[in-house]
Enzyme design. Structure first.
Site, PDB file in Angstrom:
ATOM      1  N   ASN A   1      -1.992 -54.863 -10.554  1.00  0.00           N
ATOM      2  CA  ASN A   1      -0.717 -55.563 -10.727  1.00  0.00           C
ATOM      3  C   ASN A   1       0.204 -54.655 -11.537  1.00  0.00           C
ATOM      4  O   ASN A   1       0.049 -54.533 -12.750  1.00  0.00           O
ATOM      5  CB  ASN A   1      -0.963 -56.892 -11.455  1.00  0.00           C
ATOM      6  CG  ASN A   1       0.328 -57.628 -11.760  1.00  0.00           C
ATOM      7  OD1 ASN A   1       1.387 -57.271 -11.235  1.00  0.00           O
ATOM      8  ND2 ASN A   1       0.253 -58.641 -12.599  1.00  0.00           N
TER       9      ASN A   1
ATOM     10  N   LYS B   1       3.342 -55.002 -12.062  1.00  0.00           N
ATOM     11  CA  LYS B   1       4.416 -55.750 -12.739  1.00  0.00           C
ATOM     12  C   LYS B   1       5.773 -55.059 -12.536  1.00  0.00           C
ATOM     13  O   LYS B   1       5.986 -54.437 -11.502  1.00  0.00           O
ATOM     14  CB  LYS B   1       4.079 -55.933 -14.225  1.00  0.00           C
ATOM     15  CG  LYS B   1       2.664 -56.465 -14.443  1.00  0.00           C
ATOM     16  CD  LYS B   1       2.415 -56.930 -15.834  1.00  0.00           C
ATOM     17  CE  LYS B   1       0.949 -57.316 -15.976  1.00  0.00           C
ATOM     18  NZ  LYS B   1       0.681 -58.019 -17.206  1.00  0.00           N
TER      19      LYS B   1
ATOM     20  N   HIS C   1       0.977 -66.260 -11.634  1.00  0.00           N
ATOM     21  CA  HIS C   1       0.642 -65.403 -12.778  1.00  0.00           C
ATOM     22  C   HIS C   1       1.212 -66.043 -14.052  1.00  0.00           C
ATOM     23  O   HIS C   1       2.300 -66.639 -14.020  1.00  0.00           O
ATOM     24  CB  HIS C   1       1.221 -64.001 -12.570  1.00  0.00           C
ATOM     25  CG  HIS C   1       0.708 -63.010 -13.562  1.00  0.00           C
ATOM     26  ND1 HIS C   1       1.213 -62.923 -14.834  1.00  0.00           N
ATOM     27  CD2 HIS C   1      -0.280 -62.090 -13.481  1.00  0.00           C
ATOM     28  CE1 HIS C   1       0.560 -61.980 -15.497  1.00  0.00           C
ATOM     29  NE2 HIS C   1      -0.359 -61.458 -14.690  1.00  0.00           N
TER      30      HIS C   1
ATOM     31  N   GLU D   1       2.724 -64.856 -16.459  1.00  0.00           N
ATOM     32  CA  GLU D   1       4.086 -64.407 -16.805  1.00  0.00           C
ATOM     33  C   GLU D   1       5.132 -65.172 -15.991  1.00  0.00           C
ATOM     34  O   GLU D   1       6.229 -65.439 -16.467  1.00  0.00           O
ATOM     35  CB  GLU D   1       4.205 -62.881 -16.612  1.00  0.00           C
ATOM     36  CG  GLU D   1       3.493 -62.151 -17.741  1.00  0.00           C
ATOM     37  CD  GLU D   1       2.942 -60.781 -17.387  1.00  0.00           C
ATOM     38  OE1 GLU D   1       3.348 -60.197 -16.372  1.00  0.00           O
ATOM     39  OE2 GLU D   1       2.067 -60.307 -18.136  1.00  0.00           O
TER      40      GLU D   1
ATOM     41  N   GLU E   1      -7.574 -65.583 -15.595  1.00  0.00           N
ATOM     42  CA  GLU E   1      -6.899 -64.705 -16.554  1.00  0.00           C
ATOM     43  C   GLU E   1      -6.574 -65.473 -17.828  1.00  0.00           C
ATOM     44  O   GLU E   1      -5.522 -66.133 -17.913  1.00  0.00           O
ATOM     45  CB  GLU E   1      -5.588 -64.185 -15.956  1.00  0.00           C
ATOM     46  CG  GLU E   1      -5.772 -63.304 -14.741  1.00  0.00           C
ATOM     47  CD  GLU E   1      -4.660 -62.267 -14.648  1.00  0.00           C
ATOM     48  OE1 GLU E   1      -4.979 -61.083 -14.727  1.00  0.00           O
ATOM     49  OE2 GLU E   1      -3.488 -62.644 -14.546  1.00  0.00           O
TER      50      GLU E   1
ATOM     51  N   GLY F   1      -2.872 -58.044 -21.495  1.00  0.00           N
ATOM     52  CA  GLY F   1      -2.074 -57.039 -22.208  1.00  0.00           C
ATOM     53  C   GLY F   1      -2.390 -56.931 -23.689  1.00  0.00           C
ATOM     54  O   GLY F   1      -1.683 -56.235 -24.417  1.00  0.00           O
TER      55      GLY F   1
ATOM     56  N   SER G   1      -6.997 -57.426 -19.823  1.00  0.00           N
ATOM     57  CA  SER G   1      -7.436 -56.228 -20.554  1.00  0.00           C
ATOM     58  C   SER G   1      -8.676 -55.567 -19.958  1.00  0.00           C
ATOM     59  O   SER G   1      -9.537 -55.078 -20.695  1.00  0.00           O
ATOM     60  CB  SER G   1      -7.639 -56.547 -22.038  1.00  0.00           C
ATOM     61  OG  SER G   1      -6.387 -56.855 -22.627  1.00  0.00           O
TER      62      SER G   1
HETATM   63  C1  PEP Z   1      -2.339 -59.088 -15.651  1.00  0.00           C
HETATM   64  O1  PEP Z   1      -1.204 -59.184 -16.099  1.00  0.00           O
HETATM   65  O2  PEP Z   1      -2.636 -59.647 -14.590  1.00  0.00           O
HETATM   66  C2  PEP Z   1      -3.324 -58.336 -16.408  1.00  0.00           C
HETATM   67  C3  PEP Z   1      -4.572 -58.541 -16.163  1.00  0.00           C
HETATM   68  O3  PEP Z   1      -2.820 -57.461 -17.335  1.00  0.00           O
HETATM   69  P1  PEP Z   1      -3.695 -56.490 -18.304  1.00  0.00           P
HETATM   70  O4  PEP Z   1      -4.772 -55.852 -17.463  1.00  0.00           O
HETATM   71  O5  PEP Z   1      -2.702 -55.489 -18.808  1.00  0.00           O
HETATM   72  O6  PEP Z   1      -4.265 -57.349 -19.355  1.00  0.00           O
END
Ligand code: PEP
Length: 258
Positions: A10, A12, A101, A103, A176, A182, A221
């Site tokens: 992803n 973003k 997601h 976000e 998630e 993040g 992460s």
């Molecule tokens: C995400 O935003 O879907 C995600 C998993 O981000 P990160 O790997 O940076 O935690």
């Protein structure tokens, strides 16, 4: 060899024409060198879909590399300024559609109702949905994670009638935990196992007449240091990777870690 996983990048709102072209080329090269055996999908910003899909789809031998988008409209053509339909994305080879997601939910106020519209429109048109679910830190501290995830799943699938002939292999649920996205701090292996098991049980009940259950992947992460452990957890069918997927070396290491 370990079972085949799906690993989704992803990207973003990151990158440029040049940087994402280079990143895609590096992933393609790693696949050609047989460093990566799992299924990989890249989710660039919408504007780069035409260029990158050409790059991916012109390599006919790259059966395990696909492209998708990070968000999609809940509606067909019409007066929805700024939105992009799945039909438009499909014209440029989009195979995966990320929906819900955190976000989108938190920064753009996407509601459970809107997310369920997106999910039902995509599934009823035989498209692949990656549905994100997960709890906030405050919810987790109150031990509400199962309740929250259960509500998100029930709502997202609520517009699909029980007897509808949607294909369950078109559904990927991405667990998630929002506090792990993040933050550099992924969920513990035990928590990932337990939550995936919980989601699997819910999906088995919801799709009890289906032979194939949706896949469940973990995001939050994931990096090149923890991917081997995470991808080896029973019930983890893959990973959704944000930050680390923008670094070719790290992402290729994640994809080839098991
Ligand atoms: C995400 O935003 O879907 C995600 C998993 O981000 P990160 O790997 O940076 O935690």
């Amino acid at each position: 060899m370990a079972s085949k996983k799906i690993i989704i990048a992803n990207w973003k709102q990151n990158g440029s024409l040049r940087s994402l072209y280079t990143l895609t080329n590096q992933i393609i090269r790693a696949i050609k060198l047989k460093k990566i055996k799992h299924s990989i999908a890249i989710l660039p910003p919408h504007v780069y879909l035409p260029m990158l899909s050409k790059q991916v789809l012109s390599n006919k031998k790259l059966k395990n590399l696909s492209i998708g988008v990070q968000n999609v409209s809940a509606f067909p053509d019409g007066a929805y300024t700024g939105e992009v339909s799945f039909e438009m994305c499909k014209d440029f080879g989009s195979k995966y559609f990320l929906v819900g997601h955190s976000e989108r939910r938190q920064l753009f106020s996407e509601s459970d109702a809107l997310i369920s519209k997106k999910v039902s429109r995509l599934l009823s048109c035989n498209k692949k949905v990656v549905l994100c679910v997960g709890e906030t830190l405050a919810e987790r501290n109150k031990k509400l994670e199962k309740k929250v995830i259960s509500k998100q799943l029930t709502s997202a699938l609520s517009l699909l009638s029980q007897g509808s002939n949607i294909k369950t292999n078109n559904i990927i649920v991405a667990y998630e935990p929002i506090w792990a996205i993040g933050s550099g701090k992924s969920a513990s292996n035990k928590d990932i196992y337990n939550t995936h098991f919980f989601i699997k049980k819910k999906l088995a009940t919801r799709f009890k007449s289906c032979k194939i259950l949706p896949k469940i992947i973990y995001g939050g992460s994931v990096n090149n240091m923890n991917s081997k452990d995470i991808l080896s957890i029973e019930g983890v069918d893959g990973a959704l990777v944000g930050g680390a997927s923008l670094n070719a070396k790290k992402f290729i290491e994640i994809c080839s870690s098991i």
